[in-house]
Design an enzyme around this catalytic site. Structure first.
Site, PDB file in Angstrom:
ATOM      1  N   PRO A 298       0.828  -1.209   0.000  1.00 25.09           N
ATOM      2  CA  PRO A 298       0.000   0.000   0.000  1.00 25.09           C
ATOM      3  C   PRO A 298       0.863   1.260   0.000  1.00 25.09           C
ATOM      4  CG  PRO A 298      -0.761  -1.573   1.636  1.00 25.09           C
ATOM      5  CD  PRO A 298       0.533  -2.089   1.130  1.00 25.09           C
ATOM      6  N   GLU A 299       0.464   2.236  -0.808  1.00 27.73           N
ATOM      7  CA  GLU A 299       1.199   3.490  -0.901  1.00 27.73           C
ATOM      8  C   GLU A 299       0.333   4.623  -0.372  1.00 27.73           C
ATOM      9  OE1 GLU A 299       3.043   3.828  -4.771  1.00 27.73           O
ATOM     10  OE2 GLU A 299       3.374   1.659  -4.873  1.00 27.73           O
TER      11      GLU A 299
ATOM     12  N   LYS B 273       2.724   7.421   4.155  1.00 27.09           N
ATOM     13  CA  LYS B 273       2.498   5.984   4.320  1.00 27.09           C
ATOM     14  C   LYS B 273       2.147   5.602   5.750  1.00 27.09           C
ATOM     15  CE  LYS B 273       5.030   3.905   0.510  1.00 27.09           C
ATOM     16  NZ  LYS B 273       5.953   2.825   0.135  1.00 27.09           N
TER      17      LYS B 273
ATOM     18  N   ASN C 184       6.241   1.732  -5.222  1.00 28.57           N
ATOM     19  CA  ASN C 184       6.739   1.108  -6.443  1.00 28.57           C
ATOM     20  C   ASN C 184       5.919   1.459  -7.682  1.00 28.57           C
ATOM     21  OD1 ASN C 184       8.938  -0.338  -7.262  1.00 28.57           O
ATOM     22  ND2 ASN C 184       7.893  -2.303  -7.256  1.00 28.57           N
TER      23      ASN C 184
END
Length: 410
Positions: free
Chosen positions: A2-3, A54, A184
């Site tokens: 998760p970002e 985050k 990513n």
């Protein structure tokens, strides 16, 4: 993983599901979790959530009754709000269910006061996520790329002399000290839109940018992105990486991200939004930290040595592997049988050779041994036969000599 957009969506989910709900009792931790206990218990409290990069912070606020607090309150009862800061790791998310529908990997649970009770759970199957009842954001994380944009921009550009910016831009984008919220898939999409090779020095990409951005547009949160608005935004954003860190993240928030509403199972909108990450035809290379970087074109001069992109169509292969139609099965069985035949043909002569060599060696070994051990291993019968056979020519010669001497004597 998760970002930033997904964690913000998780906070929106908590605020939506817990709006007007009263919680009660202690916060329960699962037995298998290695995270700390949350020392909080209260007869009535509310739960709200906020996000920053985050991280997600849950605030547990006690509901005060009318009048002064009772002195005879139970020990451990909280009078002041308590903050619990979460980091999701690889697979964390929040879920709000009935008590009888508790998820399997619910590692931290907040119970409602109503009956039947409901539960707000932090679910994490892989257990890489964590929480801290400290009430503060991690001090080594920079400002949020989405909701502290100007501070985020100034923080990056005022530290370009830091050694961290000697590294490739794709690796620096994952440094949460400067890019809090970027992960990513976001780094792949941002660099792809700007046509920046992932393995060029970060400082050379950022050093020409101004600390104050004239283009401050918060509209992506308020309206949906159509094709027209996307093209306009891309024209306005061309060349400014820090701006795209902000706007691209907001696009994902508007789309609903990867679906961190746990009830959502359709991610087609998000997959259609992706232009580079896990898209067929794109290249991928592991960076110096072992993280997979998706890109198009030349990777750049700082790419790891011997880097290749053998899995350029990884997603397509996965889709093919999950095609279980009869036609696909027949093709797979035919191809498997032919490959098996080829492998058998190739392997058998090698095995035969090895076997023959072993046999020859073993035979030679046995032959040498039998020659050396022959005198000891002979049986009595064979020795008698050999003596008799060796004695026969000598006896015949003696008989002839006797006959000759008899004739001479006569």
């Amino acid at each position: 993983m998760p970002e930033g957009p997904e964690l913000h969506l998780a906070s929106l989910y908590v605020n939506k599901m817990c709006n007007g709900v009263v919680f009660s009792g202690p916060v329960i931790k699962s037995e298998v979790s290695k995270n700390p206990e949350v020392p909080f218990t209260c007869e009535a409290y509310r739960v709200t959530a906020t996000s920053r990069g985050k991280e997600v912070k849950l605030t547990l606020t006690p509901i005060k009754s009318d009048g002064a607090p009772k002195r005879g309150a139970k020990a451990g009862q909280a009078d002041l709000p308590v903050d619990v800061v979460f980091r999701f790791g690889m697979s964390g998310y929040f879920r709000f269910t009935g008590e009888d529908e508790l998820p399997k990997h619910a590692h931290l649970r907040f119970y409602t006061r109503e009956k039947p009770r409901r539960v707000l759970s932090f679910v994490d199957a892989r257990r890489f996520g964590s929480w801290a009842p400290s009430g503060t954001w991690q001090p080594d994380r920079g400002p949020c790329v989405m909701f502290e944009y100007q501070s985020f921009r100034e923080n990056v550009l005022s530290h370009l002399s830091d050694r961290a910016f000697d590294r490739p831009i794709c690796e620096v984008l994952l440094n949460q000290k400067y890019f809090n919220g970027i992960g990513n898939y976001l780094r792949a999409e941002i660099l792809y839109r700007l046509s920046i090779p992932p393995f060029v020095c970060a400082r050379t990409v950022l050093e020409g940018l101004e600390p104050d951005d004239a283009f401050k547009n918060e509209k992506p949160l308020k309206k949906e992105f159509t094709k027209e608005t996307k093209t306009k935004a891309m024209k306005q954003e061309s060349g400014d990486l820090l701006r795209l860190c902000h706007t691209v993240s907001l696009e994902v928030v508007n789309l609903g991200g990867k679906g961190y509403d746990p009830t959502k199972t359709d991610y087609s909108d998000f997959q259609a939004w992706l232009q580079c990450y896990y898209v067929d035809g794109m290249k991928n290379v592991r960076d110096h930290n072992g993280r997979t970087m998706w890109f198009k074109g030349d990777p750049g001069p700082m790419a790891p040595k011997g880097s290749k992109s053998p899995k350029a169509k990884k997603r397509g292969k996965k889709d093919d592997d999950h095609d279980y139609t009869d036609k696909k099965k027949a093709i797979m069985s035919d191809s498997e049988s032919t490959s098996m035949k080829k492998s058998v043909k190739k392997e058998t002569p090698k095995k035969a050779k090895n076997v023959r060599q072993k046999e020859i060696v073993s035979k030679r070994g046995k032959a040498v041994k039998t020659q050396e051990v022959k005198p000891q291993s002979e049986t009595r019968s064979s020795s008698r036969k050999r003596k008799s056979s060796s004695a026969e020519p000598a006896a015949g010669q003696q008989r002839r000599n006797r006959r000759v001497t008899r004739k001479d004597s006569k």
